[in-house]
Write an enzyme that holds these catalytic residues in place. Sequence first.
Site, PDB file in Angstrom:
ATOM      1  N   GLY A  16      47.145  53.025  19.049  1.00 57.32           N
ATOM      2  CA  GLY A  16      47.555  54.369  18.701  1.00 57.32           C
ATOM      3  C   GLY A  16      47.063  54.750  17.316  1.00 57.32           C
ATOM      4  N   CYS A  17      46.973  56.049  17.046  1.00 58.31           N
ATOM      5  CA  CYS A  17      46.413  56.521  15.778  1.00 58.31           C
ATOM      6  C   CYS A  17      47.325  56.198  14.592  1.00 58.31           C
ATOM      7  CB  CYS A  17      46.121  58.013  15.855  1.00 58.31           C
ATOM      8  SG  CYS A  17      47.498  59.035  16.439  1.00 58.31           S
ATOM      9  N   PHE A  18      48.613  56.568  14.684  1.00 57.39           N
ATOM     10  CA  PHE A  18      49.539  56.210  13.623  1.00 57.39           C
ATOM     11  C   PHE A  18      49.576  54.694  13.425  1.00 57.39           C
ATOM     12  CE2 PHE A  18      51.938  60.303  14.507  1.00 57.39           C
ATOM     13  CZ  PHE A  18      51.755  60.838  13.239  1.00 57.39           C
ATOM     14  N   VAL A  19      49.524  53.975  14.531  1.00 56.30           N
ATOM     15  CA  VAL A  19      49.633  52.518  14.488  1.00 56.30           C
ATOM     16  C   VAL A  19      48.461  51.910  13.717  1.00 56.30           C
ATOM     17  CG1 VAL A  19      49.906  50.436  15.856  1.00 56.30           C
ATOM     18  CG2 VAL A  19      50.811  52.596  16.699  1.00 56.30           C
TER      19      VAL A  19
END
Length: 346
Positions: A149-152
Site C-alpha cells: 500500500g502507498c501509506f504503508v
Amino acid sequence: MIKVSIIGATGYTGSELLRYLIPHQEVELAHLTSRSHVNTEVDVYYPFLKGSIDKQFTELEPEKLFNDSDVVFICLPHGHSMELAAAASAYDVKVIDLGADFRLKNIDVYEQTYKVEQAAPNLLKDFVYGLPEKYRADIKTAKYIANPGCFVTSALLGLLPAVNNALVDEQSIIIDSKTGVSGAGRSASVDKLLAELMSNFKAYNPLGHRHIPEIEQELNSSSENAVQVQFTPHLIPTERGIFSTIYATVKDGVTETDIIESYQQAYQDEPFVQILNEGELPQMKHVAGTNNCQIAVQLDERTNRLIVLSIIDNLGKGAAGQAVQNMNIMFGLPEKSGLNTIAMMP
C-alpha cells in the site's frame, strides 16, 4: 522483450504504469483492459499520451490475456484480484497485484479489515510482499507479487531501520500521514469535488484505517518485540504525494549518531531511497512523478523522540513505480529501467 498487460488500465494507477512502461526499453504492451472503454484508443482517453502509444483498451479475456503475457499488472479494487490470480496460476505468467488481496498473510485479519472473503487462500504462500528494500531476494524468484500500500510504503521505509536495529520503543510509534487526492482513485465522489477539497484539510479513519494491519504485519516480522502503531491519514488539496511524519520514543543509550548511521547503512545501496543530509527537510514536490523516497531523521533530545520525515509519490513508489521496480527485479533487469525520471518542478 517482456510482454506486459494491465488489467484495469483506466485508473490513476493504470495511467501511471503506462507513463513508466511506454518508454521502457524492455517492454512490449500486450493487453490494456477496461470495463467501460473497450475499443477506445488509449491516447484518446489519455490525451497526455498522444503520439506515444497506438493501442486500444480491450475487454478482459483471461485466457487470451494470460497466454499473451509474460507479466500482468492487476489494478483493481480489493476483492477483485483473487479470482484472476487463481486463473493465472494455470499459465506461465507472472502477476503483480497492486490491490490489497494478497498483502495480509492472516486470512482472518484480511477478512475483518476488507469485509470480503479471502477466496484464494492457497495462493497466499506464493505471493511475495513487494517491498524491494526488504524482500529483494524473494522478489527475484517470485511468480506473484503483492505490491504494498502507498501509506504503508512511506511508513515502512521510514521505520524499518529503527525497528530492525531496536532503536525505538516498539509500542510508542505514531505515524501522521498526508496524501494527495489521487490516492482515493479516479472514480467520481463528492469528497473529491473542487468545492469540497480546496482550502480544506481533513483526517479520515484514524482508528481503523485498512493499512494499519499491513504496517504492523511488516514491522512485526522485523522486530523481536511486538510492534503496535498509531496511524492517522489526512487528505490534503494536492494531486499526488504522501508525507509521513513519524514519531517514536528512543530506547536508553541510543544516540543521534546511532540513528543516522543505521539509516545510512540500511539504504546506502538502495537506488530509490535517499537519506537527506543534516538540516535538509523533504518536500512532496521533490519526489513528484518519481519512484523515489526521501527520508530525513532527527533526534529530539528534549523529548527523547525520533522524528522521521518520509515522502513518496503515492502513484510512484506508492503504487505503479514500485510495481515496475518489482517487475525489473523479477526479470533480472536494472532496477531503474523505465524509472530513471526526475521530479517535476514546480
